[in-house]
Design an enzyme around this catalytic site. Structure first.
Site, PDB file in Angstrom:
ATOM      1  N   SER A 127      -7.827  -8.190   2.974  1.00 40.51           N
ATOM      2  CA  SER A 127      -6.834  -8.858   3.805  1.00 40.51           C
ATOM      3  C   SER A 127      -7.207  -8.766   5.273  1.00 40.51           C
ATOM      4  O   SER A 127      -7.808  -7.779   5.715  1.00 40.51           O
ATOM      5  CB  SER A 127      -5.473  -8.190   3.578  1.00 40.51           C
ATOM      6  OG  SER A 127      -4.544  -8.543   4.582  1.00 40.51           O
ATOM      7  N   TYR A 152       0.905  -1.346   3.434  1.00 38.26           N
ATOM      8  CA  TYR A 152       0.155  -2.344   2.658  1.00 38.26           C
ATOM      9  C   TYR A 152      -1.208  -2.606   3.293  1.00 38.26           C
ATOM     10  O   TYR A 152      -2.252  -2.509   2.647  1.00 38.26           O
ATOM     11  CB  TYR A 152       0.935  -3.667   2.547  1.00 38.26           C
ATOM     12  CG  TYR A 152       0.018  -4.819   2.211  1.00 38.26           C
ATOM     13  CD1 TYR A 152      -0.540  -4.933   0.939  1.00 38.26           C
ATOM     14  CD2 TYR A 152      -0.350  -5.762   3.173  1.00 38.26           C
ATOM     15  CE1 TYR A 152      -1.420  -5.958   0.635  1.00 38.26           C
ATOM     16  CE2 TYR A 152      -1.222  -6.783   2.880  1.00 38.26           C
ATOM     17  CZ  TYR A 152      -1.756  -6.879   1.610  1.00 38.26           C
ATOM     18  OH  TYR A 152      -2.643  -7.883   1.320  1.00 38.26           O
ATOM     19  N   LYS A 156      -5.468  -1.620   2.203  1.00 39.67           N
ATOM     20  CA  LYS A 156      -6.659  -2.486   2.187  1.00 39.67           C
ATOM     21  C   LYS A 156      -7.780  -1.873   3.031  1.00 39.67           C
ATOM     22  O   LYS A 156      -8.956  -1.918   2.662  1.00 39.67           O
ATOM     23  CB  LYS A 156      -6.303  -3.897   2.681  1.00 39.67           C
ATOM     24  CG  LYS A 156      -5.352  -4.654   1.782  1.00 39.67           C
ATOM     25  CD  LYS A 156      -5.926  -4.877   0.396  1.00 39.67           C
ATOM     26  CE  LYS A 156      -5.027  -5.753  -0.466  1.00 39.67           C
ATOM     27  NZ  LYS A 156      -5.561  -5.952  -1.829  1.00 39.67           N
TER      28      LYS A 156
END
Length: 342
Positions: A127, A152, A156
């Site tokens: 991402s 989140y 990544k």
């Protein structure tokens, strides 16, 4: 003979579109999914579109035993495309441990099962959040990764560090990490698209659900950012273009002449649109006004992000071909079809 590809999270939004692209290019697909944020009925839709029903295993990749067992069954696979992850920024801020446990355990267990079963190629679903709040635009792959504003995004970033360490220690393993910007749109058939559970975290399904009457109004989180109209700017990319990039990355990994242990590519269009521009574009495509309200900023949002896509074009021979109007129209067609079914 068809080459077998394992797709984790293959019933999800980006995963399902990629599965269709793989099947259409004559790969045999095995989907691994725990169905925590997806629906098994997606298999019917994939079959309707492609004429092929992919093999499906419901498995919780947080369990090392379950992961090992399913990989042993499919150890003839040539590569893994790893989508399986929770992905909502706001939810990750509220429940960080769930995100670290799910997103990192599932990756580690997948890598270990690959290693133990001789499957040497992985495409990782990363991402643009790994760039944090970047200081220059457009963002190139050599821009520094930063501590993300959300758990989140941080999963990544940590995942990419795990992949770097893993590939440094294993001469047989090769990995391509694809850093997505903002996927929107739906398959041209109108049969699959983004179908979030609960209130959408992403802009486009929030827009289409509001237009369809599912939501009373669209909340625009902040209009005081240092951008042209005060609302955040993002690089939106059609999900089918994204799926095509996974195909190109897979072909590169399976090419014997490709020897890089770990490569990273941005996937975007290189153009940024503000939230208000997206609203106006949707109103133009749909022909109807959208009910929206400006509200407070949302934690974890950065003012502006758009990609430099030169490296993906040069190395993968890939670039996005679908424009904003096509992205929005396909999203709206999917939403209307979905509401007619429900």
């Amino acid at each position: 003979m068809q080459e077998k590809i394992i797709v984790t999270g293959g019933c999800g939004y980006i995963g399902s579109h990629t599965v269709i692209t793989l099947i259409n290019h004559n790969y045999e697909v095995v989907i691994l999914d725990d169905l925590s944020n997806s629906n098994v009925q997606i298999l019917d839709r994939i079959e309707k579109i492609t004429g092929v029903r992919p093999h499906f295993e419901q498995v919780d990749l947080k369990s090392s035993e379950a992961t090992q067992a399913v990989f042993k069954t499919h150890k003839d696979a040539k590569a893994v495309i790893h989508f399986a992850a929770h992905k909502a920024v706001a939810e990750s801020i509220q429940n960080p441990l769930m995100y670290y446990q799910n997103n990192l355990f599932s990756l580690i267990n997948t890598l270990k099962a690959q290693q133990d079963n001789g499957i040497n190629h992985l495409i990782f679903s990363s991402s643009a959040t790994v760039y944090g709040n970047p200081s220059t635009m457009p963002i190139t792959e050599d821009a520094p990764t930063q501590r993300s504003f959300s758990p989140y995004g941080n999963t990544k970033k940590i995942a990419e560090e795990i992949l770097e360490d893993f590939t440094n220690s294993q001469s047989e393993i090769s990995v391509i990490s694809l850093r997505y910007f903002n996927p929107i749109g739906a398959h041209e058939s109108g049969q699959i698209g983004e179908f979030p559970t609960g209130i959408p975290n992403n802009l486009m399904p929030y827009i289409t659900q509001t237009a369809a009457g599912v939501r009373e109004k669209l909340m625009v989180f902040g209009n005081d950012y240092p951008t042209k109209d005060g609302t955040p700017i993002r690089d939106y990319i059609h999900v089918v273009d994204l799926a095509d990039a996974h195909l190109k990355a897979l072909q590169r990994l399976l090419d014997p002449s490709s020897t890089q242990p770990l490569e990273v590519f941005n996937l975007g269009t290189g153009k940024g649109y503000s939230v208000l521009e997206m609203i106006k574009a949707f109103e133009a495509v749909s022909g109807s006004p959208l009910n929206y309200e400006i509200t407070e900023r949302r934690p974890g949002d950065v003012p502006e992000m758009f990609a430099s896509t030169a490296l993906a074009k040069q190395v993968l021979n890939w670039e996005a071909t679908r424009g904003l109007q096509e992205m929005i129209q396909s999203s709206w067609t999917w939403e209307q079809n979905l509401r007619n079914e429900l």
